[in-house]
Design a protein around this motif. Structure first.
Motif, short mmCIF file in Angstrom:
data_model
loop_
_atom_site.label_atom_id
_atom_site.label_comp_id
_atom_site.label_asym_id
_atom_site.label_seq_id
_atom_site.Cartn_x
_atom_site.Cartn_y
_atom_site.Cartn_z
N GLU A 1 6.93 1.83 11.23
CA GLU A 1 7.53 2.71 10.25
C GLU A 1 6.65 2.86 9.02
OE1 GLU A 1 9.24 0.61 12.00
OE2 GLU A 1 11.14 1.47 12.66
N VAL A 2 6.03 1.76 8.60
CA VAL A 2 5.15 1.79 7.42
C VAL A 2 3.96 2.69 7.67
CG1 VAL A 2 3.61 0.41 5.98
CG2 VAL A 2 5.86 -0.47 6.57
N GLU A 3 3.36 2.57 8.86
CA GLU A 3 2.19 3.39 9.20
C GLU A 3 2.56 4.87 9.19
OE1 GLU A 3 -0.82 2.75 9.54
OE2 GLU A 3 -1.09 0.65 10.02
N LEU B 1 9.54 14.91 6.80
CA LEU B 1 9.86 13.74 5.98
C LEU B 1 11.34 13.38 6.12
CD1 LEU B 1 9.07 11.64 3.87
CD2 LEU B 1 9.56 13.33 2.09
N GLU B 2 12.20 14.39 6.18
CA GLU B 2 13.62 14.12 6.37
C GLU B 2 13.86 13.36 7.67
OE1 GLU B 2 15.40 18.08 4.10
OE2 GLU B 2 15.76 17.73 6.21
N ARG B 3 13.18 13.79 8.74
CA ARG B 3 13.36 13.13 10.03
C ARG B 3 12.85 11.69 9.97
NH1 ARG B 3 14.88 15.73 14.37
NH2 ARG B 3 15.07 17.98 14.37
N ASP C 1 0.83 -1.21 0.00
CA ASP C 1 0.00 0.00 0.00
C ASP C 1 0.86 1.25 0.00
OD1 ASP C 1 -2.24 -1.52 0.05
OD2 ASP C 1 -2.49 -1.41 2.23
N VAL C 2 2.01 1.12 0.62
CA VAL C 2 2.88 2.28 0.72
C VAL C 2 4.06 2.18 -0.23
CG1 VAL C 2 4.29 3.66 2.27
CG2 VAL C 2 2.22 2.57 3.12
N LYS D 1 3.14 6.05 5.61
CA LYS D 1 1.87 6.14 4.88
C LYS D 1 1.12 7.40 5.28
CE LYS D 1 -2.52 3.74 4.13
NZ LYS D 1 -3.33 2.55 4.42
N ALA D 2 1.04 7.68 6.58
CA ALA D 2 0.33 8.86 7.08
C ALA D 2 0.99 10.14 6.56
CB ALA D 2 0.29 8.86 8.60
#
Length: 880
Positions: A68-70, A111-113, A6-7, A73-74
């Motif tokens: 991490e995926v969640e 996003l970088e973090r 999904d991601v 995705k968020a």
């Protein structure tokens, strides 16, 4: 359950990732509003693709981490949401334009973090692989090392190395944030002739280098890739201040875009600093919304240590303390970059943990004075600014045909501000001379340098956005600073008048507190030219404010975003009689501004077009001509409360049209600077609502002469009068003593004033009398004893006074007497024993001796001795 596909699935590096990427490309093609910013983010996303693919590959083999995926995705969904909103913003909507520009920057930073966490996951996986390789080594060494087995082991090792190289080189963070090439492993495993032990040692060394074991540089200390100028002297001063014994924390402060991070980076890479701290240098970007868990994770990772599991922030704090205790056994340097006011508690925590071997360097737009005197990074000098501009605009290469005088004219508008110089230089790089000339003409007509690039505006405005969350009033106070001329000191007393009425601030010291807030945020600079810091007595004539020209331009720009009719502040800067087109073309349309500021030069003829400002409460008039007529449209300002008139130059100017002030029924405060006040008998004006009059460096010697009109009839409700630096005042006019409503009378630095009238005793409601630095004043009339409500008397620096009034004890309400530097005073009258309410006497050592015989009776009187603070800065503080 969320599936990895999904991601991360799909050829584009993930469905959500691809959707966001396509939306950005579409928005760039259709809108010019966010141009450079969107391109930067799109470029960053391109660089993130390898990591996305690597995570996808790892998920297939090892299984993914749901958390991490969640999060990823968020965050992708949030980015899609912001970009969709950006696409709906219209070019004219300045507020939304910069609102969503800030959101884009915040999203990109977050996003970088997040990717740092994902990258950390890759490092952990790499270490697990390394452990597997070591197990192979132990197994192989138990077997006889024949050539075929060795060849097989080496091949396994080479394959593992390639796998780790791919994992660690997945993401290229943007330049300046992370060491260039930190995700690459440059060397390959030796050929078959290398032993397996040497090959494994080489991989360990490479991995330790990436994790910062050799200098604390894993995603921590940024590379100095950009051109730097003007930092050699600040670097020297920084080393001298921070490296000396007894200093554990130093804050480097300046407005955004002045080079604080660059200076901190240069400090970390200095040879002397590296020799002292070796591999114990850590560089953490705190940012506007700090995440303590991530900060602690970065520190542990930078040391190559196992990252603890943080179940809550309390555990993170404990781990941070433990990290500093262990690492701080040797000299340690910790840089906390881009710290905002929200993180003051973080600095407080470090301050409480003071360790002898630990030095903390903080960069911030905020001064944080509670942690010691900050280091203020200054603007560039003309030579330094030109060097940076030449580099940014490539004048020595592509644009060598640009004349030097043209370049200097452009550079003049950048005001020594590094970010402005860089932005303007890049925007003009390679452009023909005509573009350079056009830009100059646009600026001369009122266009702002902030239009050159939205990055400059967003960088500066972010400080105001943070301020607005804490106090809208202080932000409005900052915007009011744009009402005064460029490169001039603004008297704090002027701002007290404006803010007192505009924001209903009853106490003068609260206005000074607001100026301190702006100073702490590097949005202004409060200067006290001569003041005992312990002496808090409401005397602010020697307080001034300066404003960096770029910040002034920011205030003007933000005040001019709305249409002329809807602006809160209408700021007009004229040359000669050239009025703005909108003014001359205006067809009696009302303007809703609550503040009007008009500045004219020496060629203005004082012929005013009409203007309607029915909501105006404050009018500021700055002029330079010898004669100046008050605008006739003032008399229609029914709500006007504050009038400030300032003549710039060495000599006072003549002011006409005084009678029209009589129509201002709500006028409460008048302040004149360098004005020649004509005799009030020639044109008497009744100002029934007026409460405060301030005359600064005015010519008032003839104002009250031969006057048949009673002053009390003209000014029946004045409660405060300030006369400062009026050197033609020889004797205080007796008619002023008819103003029985007066509660505060301040006459300072009027050096020719030699006498007070006997009638001064009529001011029975007077609570404060200040006669500071009236050096020719030698005595007081006996009637001064009638001031029975006086609580504060200031006669400091009145060198000619030989004795106090014999019956001074009649001022039975007196609480504070400031008599420092009354050096000719020989004795005190015995009536001082009747000053039963006297709480404090401020004096010097010589005068203290005179009080000693009386202190046994005046048991509640404290004598405070202060040293003389001679400061001649006042000689330069007046605008010319």
């Amino acid at each position: 359950m969320v599936g990895a596909d999904d991601v991360f699935g799909g050829a584009g590096g993930g469905i959500l990732f691809t959707v966001l990427y396509d939306l950005l490309k579409e928005l760039i093609s259709k809108s010019m509003i966010y141009g450079p910013l969107l391109k930067d983010i799109l470029s960053a996303l391109d660089s993130y693709r390898p990591l996305i693919k690597q995570i996808e590959a790892s998920n297939e083999e090892l299984g993914y981490r749901k958390e991490e995926v969640e999060k990823f995705k968020a965050h992708m969904k949030e980015g899609i949401k912001i970009v969709k909103k950006c696409s709906k913003v219209r070019k004219w909507n300045i507020y939304k334009k910069y609102k969503y520009a800030n959101k884009l920057l915040g999203w990109d930073s977050a996003l970088e973090r997040l990717l740092k966490v994902l990258q950390a996951q890759g490092v952990r996986d790499g270490k697990e692989t390394l452990l597997s390789v070591k197990r192979i080594e132990r197994t192989v060494t138990e077997i006889e090392m024949n050539s075929s087995i060795l060849e097989s082991g080496v091949e396994i090792l080479a394959t593992t190395s390639r796998h780790m190289e791919k994992a660690l080189s997945g993401v290229e963070m943007r330049s300046g944030d992370v060491l260039e090439g930190m995700y690459r492993i440059e060397d390959r495993v030796e050929t078959k002739s290398c032993s397996m032990e040497a090959g494994i040692k080489r991989i360990e060394d490479r991995l330790d280098t990436q994790n910062g074991a050799k200098g604390g540089a894993w995603g921590v200390v940024p590379e100095l890739t950009q051109f730097t100028v003007g930092l050699d002297e600040p670097l020297k001063e920084l080393k001298m201040k921070l490296l000396k014994d007894g200093v554990s924390m130093l804050v480097v402060t300046a407005p955004g875009g002045c080079g604080k991070t660059t200076l901190a980076t240069k400090f970390c890479q200095d040879e002397e600093v590296r020799d002292k701290f070796k591999n114990n240098i850590f560089f953490v970007t705190v940012s506007k919304k700090p995440n303590l868990n991530l900060i602690v994770e970065e520190l542990y990772q930078s040391k190559g240590s196992q990252v603890p599991d943080f179940q809550n922030e309390v555990i993170a704090v404990d781990c941070l303390h433990e990290f500093l205790n262990q690492t701080g056994k040797n000299p340690l340097l910790l840089v906390l970059d881009d710290v905002w006011s929200e993180s003051e508690s973080l600095l407080e925590m470090f301050d409480e943990w003071k360790m002898p071997n630990c030095k903390i360097l903080v960069t911030s737009r905020f001064a944080f004075p509670r942690f010691g005197s900050p280091y203020n990074l200054k603007s560039l000098s003309d030579e330094e600014a030109m060097a940076l501009f030449i580099h940014s605009a490539y004048l020595g290469d592509i644009s060598s045909h640009v004349p030097e005088d043209l370049a200097r004219q452009v550079l003049k508008h950048c005001k020594g501000f590094p970010l402005a110089i860089t932005v303007v230089g890049r925007s003009l790089c390679g452009q023909p001379i005509e573009i350079w000339q056009k830009r100059l003409i646009e600026w001369s007509k009122g266009s702002s340098i902030l239009n050159s690039d939205h990055d400059l505006l967003v960088c500066l405005q972010s400080s105001l956005d943070a301020l607005e969350k804490e106090s809208i009033t202080i932000k409005e106070c900052f915007l009011d600073l744009s009402s005064f001329l460029e490169d001039q000191r603004i008297p704090a007393t002027t701002l007290i008048d404006i803010w007192g009425e505009s924001y209903k601030i009853d106490e003068d010291w609260l206005c000074i507190a607001n100026l301190c807030e702006l100073t702490n945020r590097n949005l202004a600079n409060l200067i006290v030219t001569r003041k005992d810091p312990r002496e808090v007595d409401g005397y602010y004539t020697e307080h001034f404010v300066t404003l960096h020209d770029i910040l002034r331009e920011l205030a003007i720009y933000l005040s001019s975003v709305e249409s002329i009719e809807q602006r809160k502040r209408l700021i007009i800067d004229m040359s000669g009689d050239h009025f703005p087109e909108w003014w001359t073309e205006q067809k009696c349309q009302p303007i809703n501004a609550h503040l009007l500021s008009i500045s004219t030069d020496g060629n203005f003829s004082s012929k005013w077009p009409n203007m309607q400002l029915p909501q105006a409460e404050v009018v500021i008039l700055n002029f330079q001509s010898k004669k100046y007529a008050l605008p006739t449209f003032l008399e229609k300002m029914d709500k006007l409360k504050v009038l400030i008139v300032t003549k710039y130059g060495l000599l006072p100017g003549e002011l006409d049209n005084f009678p029209l002030l009589g129509s201002l029924l709500h006028l409460k405060r008048i302040r004149f600077e360098r004005i020649s006040i004509p005799s009030i008998s020639k044109s008497p004006v009744q100002l029934e609502s007026l409460e405060k009059i301030s005359l600064f460096m005015c010519k008032i010697g003839q104002a009250f002469s031969n006057c048949a009109v009673k002053l009390v009839d003209l000014l029946p409700n004045v409660v405060e009068m300030n006369i400062d630096y009026c050197n033609d005042l020889v004797e205080l006019p007796a008619m002023l003593c008819d103003l029985i409503s007066l509660k505060k009378l301040s006459i300072t630095n009027s050096h020719k004033l030699s006498a007070l009238p006997e009638e001064i005793g009529k001011l029975v409601n007077l609570e404060m009398l200040r006669l500071r630095s009236c050096t020719d004043l030698s005595e007081f009339p006996d009637s001064i004893q009638s001031l029975i409500n006086l609580t504060y008397l200031d006669i400091s620096d009145c060198f000619s006074i030989k004795e106090l009034p014999e019956h001074i004890g009649g001022m039975r309400s007196l609480e504070v007497l400031n008599m420092r530097q009354c050096s000719r005073l020989q004795e005190l009258p015995t009536s001082v024993l009747n000053l039963e309410q006297l709480k404090e006497v401020i004096c010097d050592e010589e005068t203290r001796v005179l009080w000693e015989p009386f202190l046994s009776v005046l048991k509640y009187t404290h004598v405070r001795v202060v040293k003389d603070d001679i400061n001649l800065n006042w000689l330069h503080k007046f605008p010319t």
